[in-house]
Design an enzyme around this catalytic site. Structure first.
Site, mmCIF file in Angstrom:
data_model
loop_
_atom_site.group_PDB
_atom_site.id
_atom_site.type_symbol
_atom_site.label_atom_id
_atom_site.label_comp_id
_atom_site.label_asym_id
_atom_site.label_seq_id
_atom_site.Cartn_x
_atom_site.Cartn_y
_atom_site.Cartn_z
ATOM 1 N N ASN A 1 2.252 -3.589 7.821
ATOM 2 C CA ASN A 1 3.155 -4.241 6.868
ATOM 3 C C ASN A 1 3.932 -3.196 6.076
ATOM 4 O O ASN A 1 5.080 -3.413 5.677
ATOM 5 C CB ASN A 1 2.353 -5.147 5.927
ATOM 6 C CG ASN A 1 1.815 -6.354 6.661
ATOM 7 O OD1 ASN A 1 2.545 -7.301 6.921
ATOM 8 N ND2 ASN A 1 0.549 -6.304 7.050
ATOM 9 N N HIS B 1 -0.657 6.828 4.003
ATOM 10 C CA HIS B 1 0.717 6.461 4.362
ATOM 11 C C HIS B 1 1.622 7.610 3.963
ATOM 12 O O HIS B 1 1.648 8.010 2.791
ATOM 13 C CB HIS B 1 1.130 5.180 3.648
ATOM 14 C CG HIS B 1 0.205 4.042 3.920
ATOM 15 N ND1 HIS B 1 0.059 3.505 5.175
ATOM 16 C CD2 HIS B 1 -0.670 3.386 3.136
ATOM 17 C CE1 HIS B 1 -0.842 2.553 5.138
ATOM 18 N NE2 HIS B 1 -1.316 2.455 3.918
ATOM 19 N N ALA C 1 0.808 -1.224 0.000
ATOM 20 C CA ALA C 1 0.000 0.000 0.000
ATOM 21 C C ALA C 1 0.840 1.273 0.000
ATOM 22 O O ALA C 1 0.300 2.373 -0.017
ATOM 23 C CB ALA C 1 -0.921 -0.006 1.217
HETATM 24 N N1 LIG Z 1 2.118 -5.158 2.313
HETATM 25 C C1 LIG Z 1 1.013 -4.429 2.488
HETATM 26 O O1 LIG Z 1 0.979 -3.232 2.169
HETATM 27 C C2 LIG Z 1 -0.202 -5.073 3.059
HETATM 28 C C3 LIG Z 1 -0.175 -6.369 3.533
HETATM 29 N N2 LIG Z 1 -1.307 -6.975 4.005
HETATM 30 C C4 LIG Z 1 -1.213 -8.371 4.475
HETATM 31 O O2 LIG Z 1 -2.076 -9.172 3.692
HETATM 32 C C5 LIG Z 1 -2.840 -10.011 4.555
HETATM 33 C C6 LIG Z 1 -4.159 -10.364 3.879
HETATM 34 O O3 LIG Z 1 -4.945 -9.209 3.689
HETATM 35 P P1 LIG Z 1 -6.486 -9.343 3.270
HETATM 36 O O4 LIG Z 1 -6.626 -10.239 2.117
HETATM 37 O O5 LIG Z 1 -7.017 -7.967 3.175
HETATM 38 O O6 LIG Z 1 -7.073 -10.063 4.576
HETATM 39 P P2 LIG Z 1 -8.324 -11.017 4.677
HETATM 40 O O7 LIG Z 1 -8.553 -11.226 6.143
HETATM 41 O O8 LIG Z 1 -9.456 -10.511 3.853
HETATM 42 O O9 LIG Z 1 -7.850 -12.383 4.016
HETATM 43 C C7 LIG Z 1 -6.913 -13.254 4.600
HETATM 44 C C8 LIG Z 1 -7.301 -14.666 4.212
HETATM 45 O O10 LIG Z 1 -6.256 -15.559 4.578
HETATM 46 C C9 LIG Z 1 -6.831 -16.708 5.174
HETATM 47 N N3 LIG Z 1 -5.831 -17.350 6.023
HETATM 48 C C10 LIG Z 1 -5.445 -16.976 7.268
HETATM 49 N N4 LIG Z 1 -4.491 -17.824 7.703
HETATM 50 C C11 LIG Z 1 -4.279 -18.718 6.731
HETATM 51 C C12 LIG Z 1 -3.414 -19.843 6.591
HETATM 52 N N5 LIG Z 1 -2.595 -20.205 7.583
HETATM 53 N N6 LIG Z 1 -3.426 -20.546 5.435
HETATM 54 C C13 LIG Z 1 -4.267 -20.186 4.436
HETATM 55 N N7 LIG Z 1 -5.133 -19.146 4.500
HETATM 56 C C14 LIG Z 1 -5.126 -18.426 5.640
HETATM 57 C C15 LIG Z 1 -8.052 -16.197 5.917
HETATM 58 O O11 LIG Z 1 -8.991 -17.240 6.144
HETATM 59 C C16 LIG Z 1 -8.573 -15.145 4.933
HETATM 60 O O12 LIG Z 1 -9.440 -15.730 3.989
HETATM 61 C C17 LIG Z 1 -2.969 -9.191 5.861
HETATM 62 O O13 LIG Z 1 -3.178 -10.028 6.966
HETATM 63 C C18 LIG Z 1 -1.623 -8.522 5.929
HETATM 64 O O14 LIG Z 1 -0.687 -9.353 6.586
HETATM 65 C C19 LIG Z 1 -2.489 -6.305 4.015
HETATM 66 C C20 LIG Z 1 -2.558 -5.007 3.581
HETATM 67 C C21 LIG Z 1 -1.419 -4.274 3.092
HETATM 68 O O1 LIG Z 2 -3.296 -1.562 3.264
HETATM 69 C C1 LIG Z 2 -2.811 -0.654 3.944
HETATM 70 O O2 LIG Z 2 -3.205 0.515 3.896
HETATM 71 C C2 LIG Z 2 -1.631 -0.912 4.805
HETATM 72 C C3 LIG Z 2 -1.762 -2.050 5.697
HETATM 73 O O3 LIG Z 2 -2.831 -2.501 6.025
HETATM 74 C C4 LIG Z 2 -0.528 -2.633 6.190
HETATM 75 O O4 LIG Z 2 0.538 -2.015 6.022
HETATM 76 O O5 LIG Z 2 -0.580 -3.725 6.767
#
Ligand SMILES: NC(=O)C1=CN([C@@H]2O[C@H](COP(=O)(O)OP(=O)(O)OC[C@H]3O[C@@H](n4cnc5c(N)ncnc54)[C@H](O)[C@@H]3O)[C@@H](O)[C@H]2O)C=CC1
Ligand SMILES: O=C([O-])CC(=O)C(=O)O
Length: 264
Positions: free
Chosen positions: A187, A217, A121
Protein backbone atom coordinates in the site's frame (compact mmCIF):
# COMPACT_ATOMS: atom_id res chain seq x y z
CA UNK A 1 -16.55 12.75 16.49
CA UNK A 2 -18.95 10.05 15.32
CA UNK A 3 -16.61 7.49 13.80
CA UNK A 4 -17.29 4.59 11.48
CA UNK A 5 -14.74 1.84 10.98
CA UNK A 6 -14.70 -0.68 8.16
CA UNK A 7 -12.74 -3.60 9.59
CA UNK A 8 -11.74 -4.27 13.16
CA UNK A 9 -8.50 -6.21 12.90
CA UNK A 10 -5.05 -5.05 13.92
CA UNK A 11 -5.39 -1.44 12.70
CA UNK A 12 -9.01 -0.93 13.81
CA UNK A 13 -8.46 -2.23 17.33
CA UNK A 14 -5.15 -0.41 17.80
CA UNK A 15 -6.61 2.83 16.46
CA UNK A 16 -9.43 2.74 18.99
CA UNK A 17 -6.93 2.08 21.74
CA UNK A 18 -4.72 5.00 20.63
CA UNK A 19 -7.72 7.33 20.37
CA UNK A 20 -8.77 6.45 23.90
CA UNK A 21 -5.24 6.99 25.23
CA UNK A 22 -4.99 10.34 23.42
CA UNK A 23 -8.26 11.54 24.95
CA UNK A 24 -9.88 11.42 21.51
CA UNK A 25 -12.31 8.57 22.09
CA UNK A 26 -15.13 8.87 19.54
CA UNK A 27 -18.46 10.17 20.83
CA UNK A 28 -20.05 7.34 18.88
CA UNK A 29 -18.45 4.35 17.21
CA UNK A 30 -19.91 2.04 14.58
CA UNK A 31 -17.92 -0.86 13.15
CA UNK A 32 -18.62 -2.70 9.93
CA UNK A 33 -17.50 -6.34 10.01
CA UNK A 34 -18.21 -9.26 7.74
CA UNK A 35 -21.40 -11.19 8.47
CA UNK A 36 -20.66 -13.85 11.09
CA UNK A 37 -17.71 -11.86 12.51
CA UNK A 38 -19.78 -9.66 14.83
CA UNK A 39 -18.19 -11.22 17.95
CA UNK A 40 -14.73 -10.05 16.81
CA UNK A 41 -15.54 -6.60 18.20
CA UNK A 42 -15.34 -6.80 22.01
CA UNK A 43 -18.05 -5.19 24.11
CA UNK A 44 -15.35 -2.97 25.64
CA UNK A 45 -15.10 -1.16 22.29
CA UNK A 46 -18.54 0.30 23.02
CA UNK A 47 -19.39 0.05 19.33
CA UNK A 48 -22.51 -0.52 17.33
CA UNK A 49 -21.57 -3.49 15.13
CA UNK A 50 -23.05 -3.68 11.64
CA UNK A 51 -22.55 -5.84 8.56
CA UNK A 52 -23.43 -3.53 5.68
CA UNK A 53 -22.40 -0.10 4.45
CA UNK A 54 -26.05 1.01 4.59
CA UNK A 55 -26.25 0.09 8.29
CA UNK A 56 -22.95 1.87 8.90
CA UNK A 57 -24.29 5.02 7.24
CA UNK A 58 -27.48 4.78 9.30
CA UNK A 59 -25.25 5.45 12.35
CA UNK A 60 -24.51 8.88 10.79
CA UNK A 61 -20.70 8.85 11.10
CA UNK A 62 -18.80 12.12 10.51
CA UNK A 63 -15.89 10.12 9.15
CA UNK A 64 -15.33 6.54 8.07
CA UNK A 65 -11.95 4.81 8.29
CA UNK A 66 -11.46 1.82 6.04
CA UNK A 67 -8.90 -0.58 7.48
CA UNK A 68 -10.08 -3.92 6.09
CA UNK A 69 -8.30 -4.54 2.78
CA UNK A 70 -8.67 -3.95 -0.94
CA UNK A 71 -11.82 -6.06 -1.34
CA UNK A 72 -13.58 -4.06 1.38
CA UNK A 73 -12.71 -0.80 -0.41
CA UNK A 74 -14.33 -2.15 -3.54
CA UNK A 75 -17.39 -3.46 -1.68
CA UNK A 76 -18.11 -0.49 0.57
CA UNK A 77 -16.10 2.54 -0.62
CA UNK A 78 -18.40 3.70 -3.42
CA UNK A 79 -21.52 3.40 -1.21
CA UNK A 80 -19.96 5.41 1.61
CA UNK A 81 -18.63 8.15 -0.67
CA UNK A 82 -21.83 8.46 -2.68
CA UNK A 83 -23.60 9.09 0.64
CA UNK A 84 -21.33 12.08 1.19
CA UNK A 85 -19.20 10.73 4.04
CA UNK A 86 -15.42 11.24 3.86
CA UNK A 87 -13.40 8.04 3.97
CA UNK A 88 -9.84 7.56 5.19
CA UNK A 89 -8.75 4.73 2.91
CA UNK A 90 -5.91 2.90 4.60
CA UNK A 91 -5.86 0.28 1.84
CA UNK A 92 -4.40 2.82 -0.59
CA UNK A 93 -3.28 0.06 -2.96
CA UNK A 94 -6.90 -0.59 -3.96
CA UNK A 95 -6.40 2.45 -6.22
CA UNK A 96 -4.09 0.33 -8.39
CA UNK A 97 -7.21 -1.12 -10.04
CA UNK A 98 -8.00 1.62 -12.60
CA UNK A 99 -11.72 0.75 -12.78
CA UNK A 100 -12.06 0.90 -8.99
CA UNK A 101 -10.09 4.14 -8.78
CA UNK A 102 -12.43 5.71 -11.36
CA UNK A 103 -15.48 4.39 -9.49
CA UNK A 104 -14.27 5.76 -6.15
CA UNK A 105 -13.43 9.16 -7.62
CA UNK A 106 -16.84 9.36 -9.33
CA UNK A 107 -18.66 8.32 -6.14
CA UNK A 108 -16.77 10.94 -4.11
CA UNK A 109 -17.63 13.63 -6.65
CA UNK A 110 -21.27 12.60 -6.75
CA UNK A 111 -21.58 12.56 -2.94
CA UNK A 112 -19.43 15.62 -2.32
CA UNK A 113 -17.16 13.46 -0.15
CA UNK A 114 -13.40 13.17 0.07
CA UNK A 115 -11.16 10.16 -0.13
CA UNK A 116 -8.34 10.73 2.35
CA UNK A 117 -5.26 8.66 1.54
CA UNK A 118 -3.11 8.50 4.65
CA UNK A 119 0.66 8.28 4.42
CA UNK A 120 0.40 5.01 6.35
CA UNK A 121 3.71 3.35 7.08
CA UNK A 122 5.71 5.72 4.89
CA UNK A 123 6.51 9.41 5.29
CA UNK A 124 7.46 12.45 3.27
CA UNK A 125 4.37 12.43 1.05
CA UNK A 126 3.92 16.16 1.62
CA UNK A 127 7.16 16.97 -0.22
CA UNK A 128 6.62 14.28 -2.85
CA UNK A 129 3.12 15.52 -3.62
CA UNK A 130 4.37 19.11 -3.79
CA UNK A 131 7.21 18.14 -6.17
CA UNK A 132 4.83 16.25 -8.45
CA UNK A 133 3.83 19.66 -9.81
CA UNK A 134 7.27 19.89 -11.44
CA UNK A 135 6.11 17.12 -13.77
CA UNK A 136 9.59 15.59 -13.75
CA UNK A 137 9.80 13.17 -10.88
CA UNK A 138 11.82 9.97 -10.65
CA UNK A 139 10.87 7.81 -7.68
CA UNK A 140 12.41 4.49 -6.70
CA UNK A 141 11.03 2.66 -3.68
CA UNK A 142 12.37 -0.34 -1.77
CA UNK A 143 10.19 -2.27 0.67
CA UNK A 144 12.27 -4.45 2.98
CA UNK A 145 10.64 -6.77 5.50
CA UNK A 146 11.65 -9.91 7.40
CA UNK A 147 10.74 -13.13 5.53
CA UNK A 148 7.76 -13.92 7.76
CA UNK A 149 6.09 -10.64 6.74
CA UNK A 150 5.99 -11.96 3.15
CA UNK A 151 4.27 -15.23 4.10
CA UNK A 152 1.17 -15.92 2.03
CA UNK A 153 2.32 -13.63 -0.81
CA UNK A 154 3.80 -14.46 -4.24
CA UNK A 155 7.27 -14.12 -2.61
CA UNK A 156 6.72 -17.64 -1.29
CA UNK A 157 6.60 -18.97 -4.86
CA UNK A 158 10.26 -18.15 -5.49
CA UNK A 159 11.72 -18.13 -1.96
CA UNK A 160 11.66 -20.54 0.95
CA UNK A 161 10.67 -17.92 3.49
CA UNK A 162 11.04 -20.27 6.47
CA UNK A 163 14.72 -20.95 5.84
CA UNK A 164 15.93 -17.81 4.06
CA UNK A 165 19.35 -16.71 5.31
CA UNK A 166 20.24 -14.03 2.76
CA UNK A 167 18.61 -10.80 1.58
CA UNK A 168 16.62 -11.46 -1.62
CA UNK A 169 14.97 -9.05 -4.05
CA UNK A 170 11.95 -11.02 -5.26
CA UNK A 171 10.04 -8.29 -7.10
CA UNK A 172 11.10 -5.51 -9.45
CA UNK A 173 8.48 -3.57 -11.34
CA UNK A 174 5.94 -0.77 -11.28
CA UNK A 175 4.02 0.43 -8.24
CA UNK A 176 0.84 -0.72 -9.96
CA UNK A 177 2.05 -4.31 -10.30
CA UNK A 178 3.43 -4.28 -6.75
CA UNK A 179 0.20 -2.98 -5.21
CA UNK A 180 -1.91 -5.50 -7.08
CA UNK A 181 0.26 -8.53 -6.34
CA UNK A 182 1.00 -7.60 -2.70
CA UNK A 183 -2.25 -6.06 -1.40
CA UNK A 184 -1.27 -6.39 2.27
CA UNK A 185 2.34 -5.24 1.86
CA UNK A 186 2.59 -2.64 -0.90
CA UNK A 187 0.00 0.00 0.00
CA UNK A 188 2.97 2.22 0.68
CA UNK A 189 4.13 1.85 -2.94
CA UNK A 190 0.66 2.93 -4.07
CA UNK A 191 0.70 5.96 -1.75
CA UNK A 192 4.08 7.03 -3.16
CA UNK A 193 2.79 6.55 -6.70
CA UNK A 194 -0.39 8.54 -6.15
CA UNK A 195 1.46 11.36 -4.40
CA UNK A 196 4.32 11.44 -6.86
CA UNK A 197 5.14 10.08 -10.28
CA UNK A 198 2.16 7.78 -10.85
CA UNK A 199 1.61 4.02 -10.76
CA UNK A 200 3.50 3.16 -13.94
CA UNK A 201 6.47 5.46 -13.43
CA UNK A 202 7.18 4.66 -9.76
CA UNK A 203 9.78 1.90 -9.62
CA UNK A 204 9.51 -0.70 -6.87
CA UNK A 205 11.76 -3.36 -5.38
CA UNK A 206 10.42 -5.72 -2.73
CA UNK A 207 12.94 -7.49 -0.54
CA UNK A 208 12.89 -10.27 2.07
CA UNK A 209 15.75 -9.81 4.51
CA UNK A 210 16.29 -12.04 7.56
CA UNK A 211 18.45 -9.25 9.03
CA UNK A 212 15.84 -6.51 8.51
CA UNK A 213 15.46 -4.48 11.71
CA UNK A 214 11.71 -4.20 11.06
CA UNK A 215 9.58 -3.12 8.10
CA UNK A 216 11.86 -0.72 6.23
CA UNK A 217 10.53 1.68 3.62
CA UNK A 218 13.17 3.51 1.66
CA UNK A 219 12.84 5.70 -1.42
CA UNK A 220 14.80 8.11 -3.57
CA UNK A 221 13.27 11.14 -5.25
CA UNK A 222 14.85 13.17 -8.02
CA UNK A 223 13.21 16.31 -9.38
CA UNK A 224 14.36 19.57 -10.98
CA UNK A 225 14.04 21.46 -7.68
CA UNK A 226 14.90 18.92 -4.96
CA UNK A 227 16.38 15.49 -4.50
CA UNK A 228 15.95 13.42 -1.37
CA UNK A 229 16.20 9.98 0.13
CA UNK A 230 13.90 8.79 2.86
CA UNK A 231 14.29 5.70 4.99
CA UNK A 232 11.83 4.66 7.65
CA UNK A 233 12.52 1.74 9.96
CA UNK A 234 9.18 0.63 11.34
CA UNK A 235 8.21 -1.59 14.22
CA UNK A 236 5.84 -4.31 12.97
CA UNK A 237 2.46 -4.59 14.72
CA UNK A 238 2.04 -7.28 17.36
CA UNK A 239 -1.29 -8.17 15.73
CA UNK A 240 -0.01 -8.34 12.14
CA UNK A 241 3.68 -8.46 11.23
CA UNK A 242 2.91 -7.24 7.71
CA UNK A 243 1.57 -3.94 9.09
CA UNK A 244 3.83 -1.35 10.70
CA UNK A 245 2.60 0.29 13.91
CA UNK A 246 3.21 3.75 12.43
CA UNK A 247 0.36 3.09 9.97
CA UNK A 248 -2.07 3.36 12.87
CA UNK A 249 -0.44 6.56 14.12
CA UNK A 250 -0.82 7.98 10.63
CA UNK A 251 -4.58 7.30 10.77
CA UNK A 252 -4.70 8.86 14.23
CA UNK A 253 -3.07 11.93 12.71
CA UNK A 254 -5.85 12.19 10.11
CA UNK A 255 -8.42 12.08 12.91
CA UNK A 256 -6.52 14.63 15.02
CA UNK A 257 -6.36 16.95 12.04
CA UNK A 258 -10.12 16.80 11.64
CA UNK A 259 -10.68 17.60 15.30
CA UNK A 260 -8.06 20.32 15.84
CA UNK A 261 -8.16 23.93 14.61
CA UNK A 262 -4.62 23.61 13.23
CA UNK A 263 -3.93 21.02 10.52
CA UNK A 264 -0.39 19.61 10.40
N1 LIG B 1 -1.33 2.40 3.89
C1 LIG B 1 -0.49 1.62 4.58
O1 LIG B 1 0.67 2.00 4.83
C2 LIG B 1 -0.94 0.29 5.05
C3 LIG B 1 -2.17 -0.22 4.69
N2 LIG B 1 -2.61 -1.42 5.17
C4 LIG B 1 -3.95 -1.90 4.76
O2 LIG B 1 -4.75 -2.05 5.92
C5 LIG B 1 -5.41 -3.31 5.86
C6 LIG B 1 -5.72 -3.79 7.28
O3 LIG B 1 -4.52 -4.02 7.99
P1 LIG B 1 -4.56 -4.80 9.39
O4 LIG B 1 -5.56 -4.20 10.28
O5 LIG B 1 -3.16 -4.89 9.85
O6 LIG B 1 -5.07 -6.24 8.90
P2 LIG B 1 -5.88 -7.31 9.72
O7 LIG B 1 -5.90 -8.54 8.87
O8 LIG B 1 -5.37 -7.42 11.12
O9 LIG B 1 -7.35 -6.71 9.82
C7 LIG B 1 -8.23 -6.61 8.73
C8 LIG B 1 -9.64 -6.81 9.26
O10 LIG B 1 -10.58 -6.48 8.24
C9 LIG B 1 -11.59 -7.47 8.23
N3 LIG B 1 -12.22 -7.49 6.92
C10 LIG B 1 -11.75 -8.05 5.78
N4 LIG B 1 -12.63 -7.83 4.78
C11 LIG B 1 -13.64 -7.13 5.29
C12 LIG B 1 -14.85 -6.60 4.75
N5 LIG B 1 -15.17 -6.80 3.47
N6 LIG B 1 -15.68 -5.89 5.55
C13 LIG B 1 -15.36 -5.70 6.85
N7 LIG B 1 -14.24 -6.18 7.45
C14 LIG B 1 -13.40 -6.89 6.66
C15 LIG B 1 -10.89 -8.76 8.61
O11 LIG B 1 -11.81 -9.72 9.11
C16 LIG B 1 -9.91 -8.27 9.68
O12 LIG B 1 -10.52 -8.27 10.95
C17 LIG B 1 -4.44 -4.21 5.06
O13 LIG B 1 -5.12 -5.26 4.43
C18 LIG B 1 -3.90 -3.24 4.05
O14 LIG B 1 -4.73 -3.18 2.91
C19 LIG B 1 -1.84 -2.14 6.02
C20 LIG B 1 -0.60 -1.69 6.39
C21 LIG B 1 -0.04 -0.45 5.91
O1 LIG C 1 2.84 -1.46 7.18
C1 LIG C 1 3.77 -1.48 6.37
O2 LIG C 1 4.96 -1.55 6.70
C2 LIG C 1 3.50 -1.32 4.92
C3 LIG C 1 2.49 -2.22 4.38
O3 LIG C 1 2.18 -3.25 4.92
C4 LIG C 1 1.86 -1.81 3.15
O4 LIG C 1 2.35 -0.87 2.50
O5 LIG C 1 0.85 -2.41 2.77
Amino acid sequence: MRLGLIGFGNIGATLLDLMQKAGLAPAHLAVLVRRGREASVPATAGAVVVTSAEALLAETPDLIVECAGHAAVSEHGPVVLRAGVDMVQVSVGAMSDPALEAQLRAAAKEGGARIVLPAGAVGGLDLLSALSATGELQVTYRGIKPPKAWAGTPAGETLDLDTLTTREVFFRGSARDAARAFPKNANVAAALALAGAGFEETQVELIADPEAPGNVHSYDVRSPVANYTMEIENLPSAGNVKTSVSTVYSVLREIRNRMNPVVI
